[in-house]
Scaffold this active site. Structure first.
Site, PDB file in Angstrom:
ATOM      1  N   SER A 149       0.806  -1.217   0.000  1.00 30.04           N
ATOM      2  CA  SER A 149       0.000   0.000   0.000  1.00 30.04           C
ATOM      3  C   SER A 149       0.844   1.273   0.000  1.00 30.04           C
ATOM      4  O   SER A 149       0.332   2.353  -0.291  1.00 30.04           O
ATOM      5  CB  SER A 149      -0.945  -0.005   1.201  1.00 30.04           C
ATOM      6  OG  SER A 149      -0.208  -0.197   2.390  1.00 30.04           O
ATOM      7  N   ASP A 397      -4.473   5.713  11.332  1.00 31.94           N
ATOM      8  CA  ASP A 397      -3.481   5.306  10.340  1.00 31.94           C
ATOM      9  C   ASP A 397      -2.271   6.223  10.469  1.00 31.94           C
ATOM     10  O   ASP A 397      -2.308   7.378  10.036  1.00 31.94           O
ATOM     11  CB  ASP A 397      -4.081   5.387   8.926  1.00 31.94           C
ATOM     12  CG  ASP A 397      -3.089   4.922   7.856  1.00 31.94           C
ATOM     13  OD1 ASP A 397      -1.921   4.623   8.205  1.00 31.94           O
ATOM     14  OD2 ASP A 397      -3.482   4.861   6.676  1.00 31.94           O
ATOM     15  N   HIS A 400       0.362   5.189   6.495  1.00 28.55           N
ATOM     16  CA  HIS A 400       0.250   5.808   5.170  1.00 28.55           C
ATOM     17  C   HIS A 400       0.322   7.322   5.294  1.00 28.55           C
ATOM     18  O   HIS A 400       0.392   7.851   6.401  1.00 28.55           O
ATOM     19  CB  HIS A 400      -1.065   5.369   4.508  1.00 28.55           C
ATOM     20  CG  HIS A 400      -1.154   3.877   4.380  1.00 28.55           C
ATOM     21  ND1 HIS A 400      -1.870   3.096   5.256  1.00 28.55           N
ATOM     22  CD2 HIS A 400      -0.574   3.046   3.501  1.00 28.55           C
ATOM     23  CE1 HIS A 400      -1.726   1.820   4.917  1.00 28.55           C
ATOM     24  NE2 HIS A 400      -0.940   1.762   3.861  1.00 28.55           N
TER      25      HIS A 400
END
Ligand SMILES: *[C@@H]1O[C@H](CO)[C@@H](O)[C@H](O)[C@H]1NC(C)=O
Ligand SMILES: *[C@@H]1O[C@H](CO)[C@@H](O)[C@H](O)[C@H]1NC(C)=O
Ligand SMILES: *[C@@H]1O[C@H](CO)[C@@H](O)[C@H](O)[C@H]1NC(C)=O
Length: 431
Positions: A149, A397, A400
């Protein structure tokens, strides 16, 4: 290359945490953040080897180019973040391809200060990303992002940057969560694609219905991307975080060992040497083709969990770290070091083989990303997480990056590599 268990050091609370992790059926990101959070607290018993020399990620293969530019190439690795009033080229409204969980401003992130920073390398300047130059240099080519990702995060930044000047047509999509996609840019006859391959080598990802650990086959590359290699001109490889999960490792169908696999009676061998082997297998597969290609390895992207991962402020910083404010964590440094070394080894091998037009580079983003604790979605991976007050548990998160955000800088450096390569090959053409 021997795989050793030198880095594994069981911790008392590990097993209960891991058990919880393996039994709870949570969706993809949660185990990632948990494991990651956990590893931050595992001290390395080894003293860390020195970092590779700072300017090694730059090849100056042509004397002519050196004379023309009359200075050593810029080292983008080391520097600081400085205020930049001009801000990003795009925003969450103008770019339609940002993954939901990274569209921080649209999700109500109130502080927008994180948008106004520019990376300033120590001894030179990093120009702002120029989409038209990027398109010109990529004309008639196929650029593929391959990895996890983080590869997707970088790809989506690039799509937003390019869509400020050109139309991108989504021409292919496959896999759950759009793991395989391709865009066509008619203005310059360019393909840009993404291939999901979190280990680069062949692997079976853990799932609720199959194994509760990953299975990696370290001696073969993942066909999902490798079978398309002949149609690619430039590849960006970006992996790392998936190597931290529980896993069993195979080589020629024989079990080499595992990483956190209680009950399976395999030897714990950690994940550092496994990452090294996976990269080696991958880069060798690319070299073995003996044909022209640009190969970029984006180095490990650090995460920034502070305190409790399920509390509102798991990565609460609003500003970049200043120089020396907080040292890169040992695990981040080690992951980066392995990637840098494997790219160096592959470069050497490529020059021995003297394959025309095969160029390799490490896109060393580890430190500059480490200095951006403010750049993650945190709770804004979901829209308006605090609309009804502050909930007891919040998913965060801190792995990311928001878009726009620090990954735009990764692509700005990528463009500088492409410009340098272009200058080198044109000076070679000019004699
Ligand atoms: C987003 O960018 C577009 C195009 O540049 C601009 O018109 C718009 O005002 C921007 N929106 C925000 C919220 O900044
Ligand atoms: C782009 O992809 C299409 C479909 O695979 C292919 O036919 C075409 O040749 C590719 N073009 C470039 C420049 O790679
Ligand atoms: C575990 O592996 C060892 C060595 O391969 C073997 O001797 C032993 O019988 C195994 N134990 C179990 C419970 O499978």
């Amino acid at each position: 290359m021997g795989i050793t268990s030198q880095y594994f050091k069981p911790q008392p609370h590990y097993s209960s945490l891991a058990k919880k992790l393996l039994t709870l059926s949570l969706f993809a990101l949660l185990p990632l953040t948990l494991i990651h959070f956990y590893f931050y607290h595992v001290p390395l018993t080894q003293s860390l080897p020195n970092q590779v020399p700072q300017n090694e990620h730059i090849i100056v293969s042509s004397q002519a180019q050196e004379e023309r530019s009359n200075e050593t190439p810029c080292d983008y690795t080391d520097g600081k973040w400085v205020r930049d009033k001009s801000g990003p080229l795009y925003n969450g409204t103008s770019c339609s391809t940002i993954k939901e969980g990274q569209n921080c401003i649209s999700h109500g992130r109130p502080d927008v200060g994180f948008l106004y920073w520019r990376w300033k390398p120590k001894r030179c300047a990093l120009p702002k990303f120029e989409p038209t130059t990027f398109l010109r240099l990529l004309k008639d080519k196929h650029l593929a992002f391959i990895g996890d990702s983080m590869a997707r995060n970088q790809l989506e930044s690039l799509l937003c940057l390019l869509s400020t000047v050109s139309t991108l047509d989504l021409v292919y999509r496959n896999g759950d969560d759009n793991k395989f996609r391709r865009w066509y840019i008619p203005s310059h006859n360019i393909n840009v694609s993404i291939y999901w391959s979190p280990f680069l080598v062949k692997g079976i990802e853990k799932s609720n219905t199959g194994f509760n650990h990953n299975r990696l086959y370290l001696d073969s590359v993942d066909d999902r991307w490798a079978s398309d290699l002949d149609g690619m001109n430039m590849i960006v490889l970006s992996v790392g975080h998936w190597f931290l999960h529980p896993a069993v490792y195979f080589e020629r169908e024989v079990v080499l060992g595992c990483h956190y696999c209680p009950g399976l009676n395999h030897t714990e061998i950690g994940f550092y040497d496994v990452l090294r082997k996976a990269l080696k297998t991958t880069l060798e597969a690319v070299l073995d083709r003996r044909s022209a290609m640009d190969v970029i390895v984006t180095t490990f992207s650090p995460s920034h969990f502070e305190g409790e991962w399920d509390k509102a402020g798991a990565c609460p910083k609003k500003k970049p770290f200043t120089e020396g404010e907080k040292e890169l964590q040992p695990m981040d440094a080690e992951m980066r070091r392995i990637e840098m070394e494997e790219v160096e080894a592959a470069k050497k091998k490529a020059s021995q083989l003297s394959v025309a037009g095969l160029r390799l580079e490490a896109l060393d983003v580890t430190k500059l990303s480490w200095m951006r604790p403010d750049g993650h979605p945190g709770p804004y991976m979901y829209p308006f997480p605090f609309a009804n007050g502050i909930p007891e548990r919040v998913q965060n998160d801190c792995v990311h990056w928001c878009l726009p955000g620090p990954t735009d800088t990764w692509n700005a450096i990528l463009l500088e590599f492409m410009k340098r390569w272009e200058a080198q090959s044109s000076s070679r053409r000019d004699g």
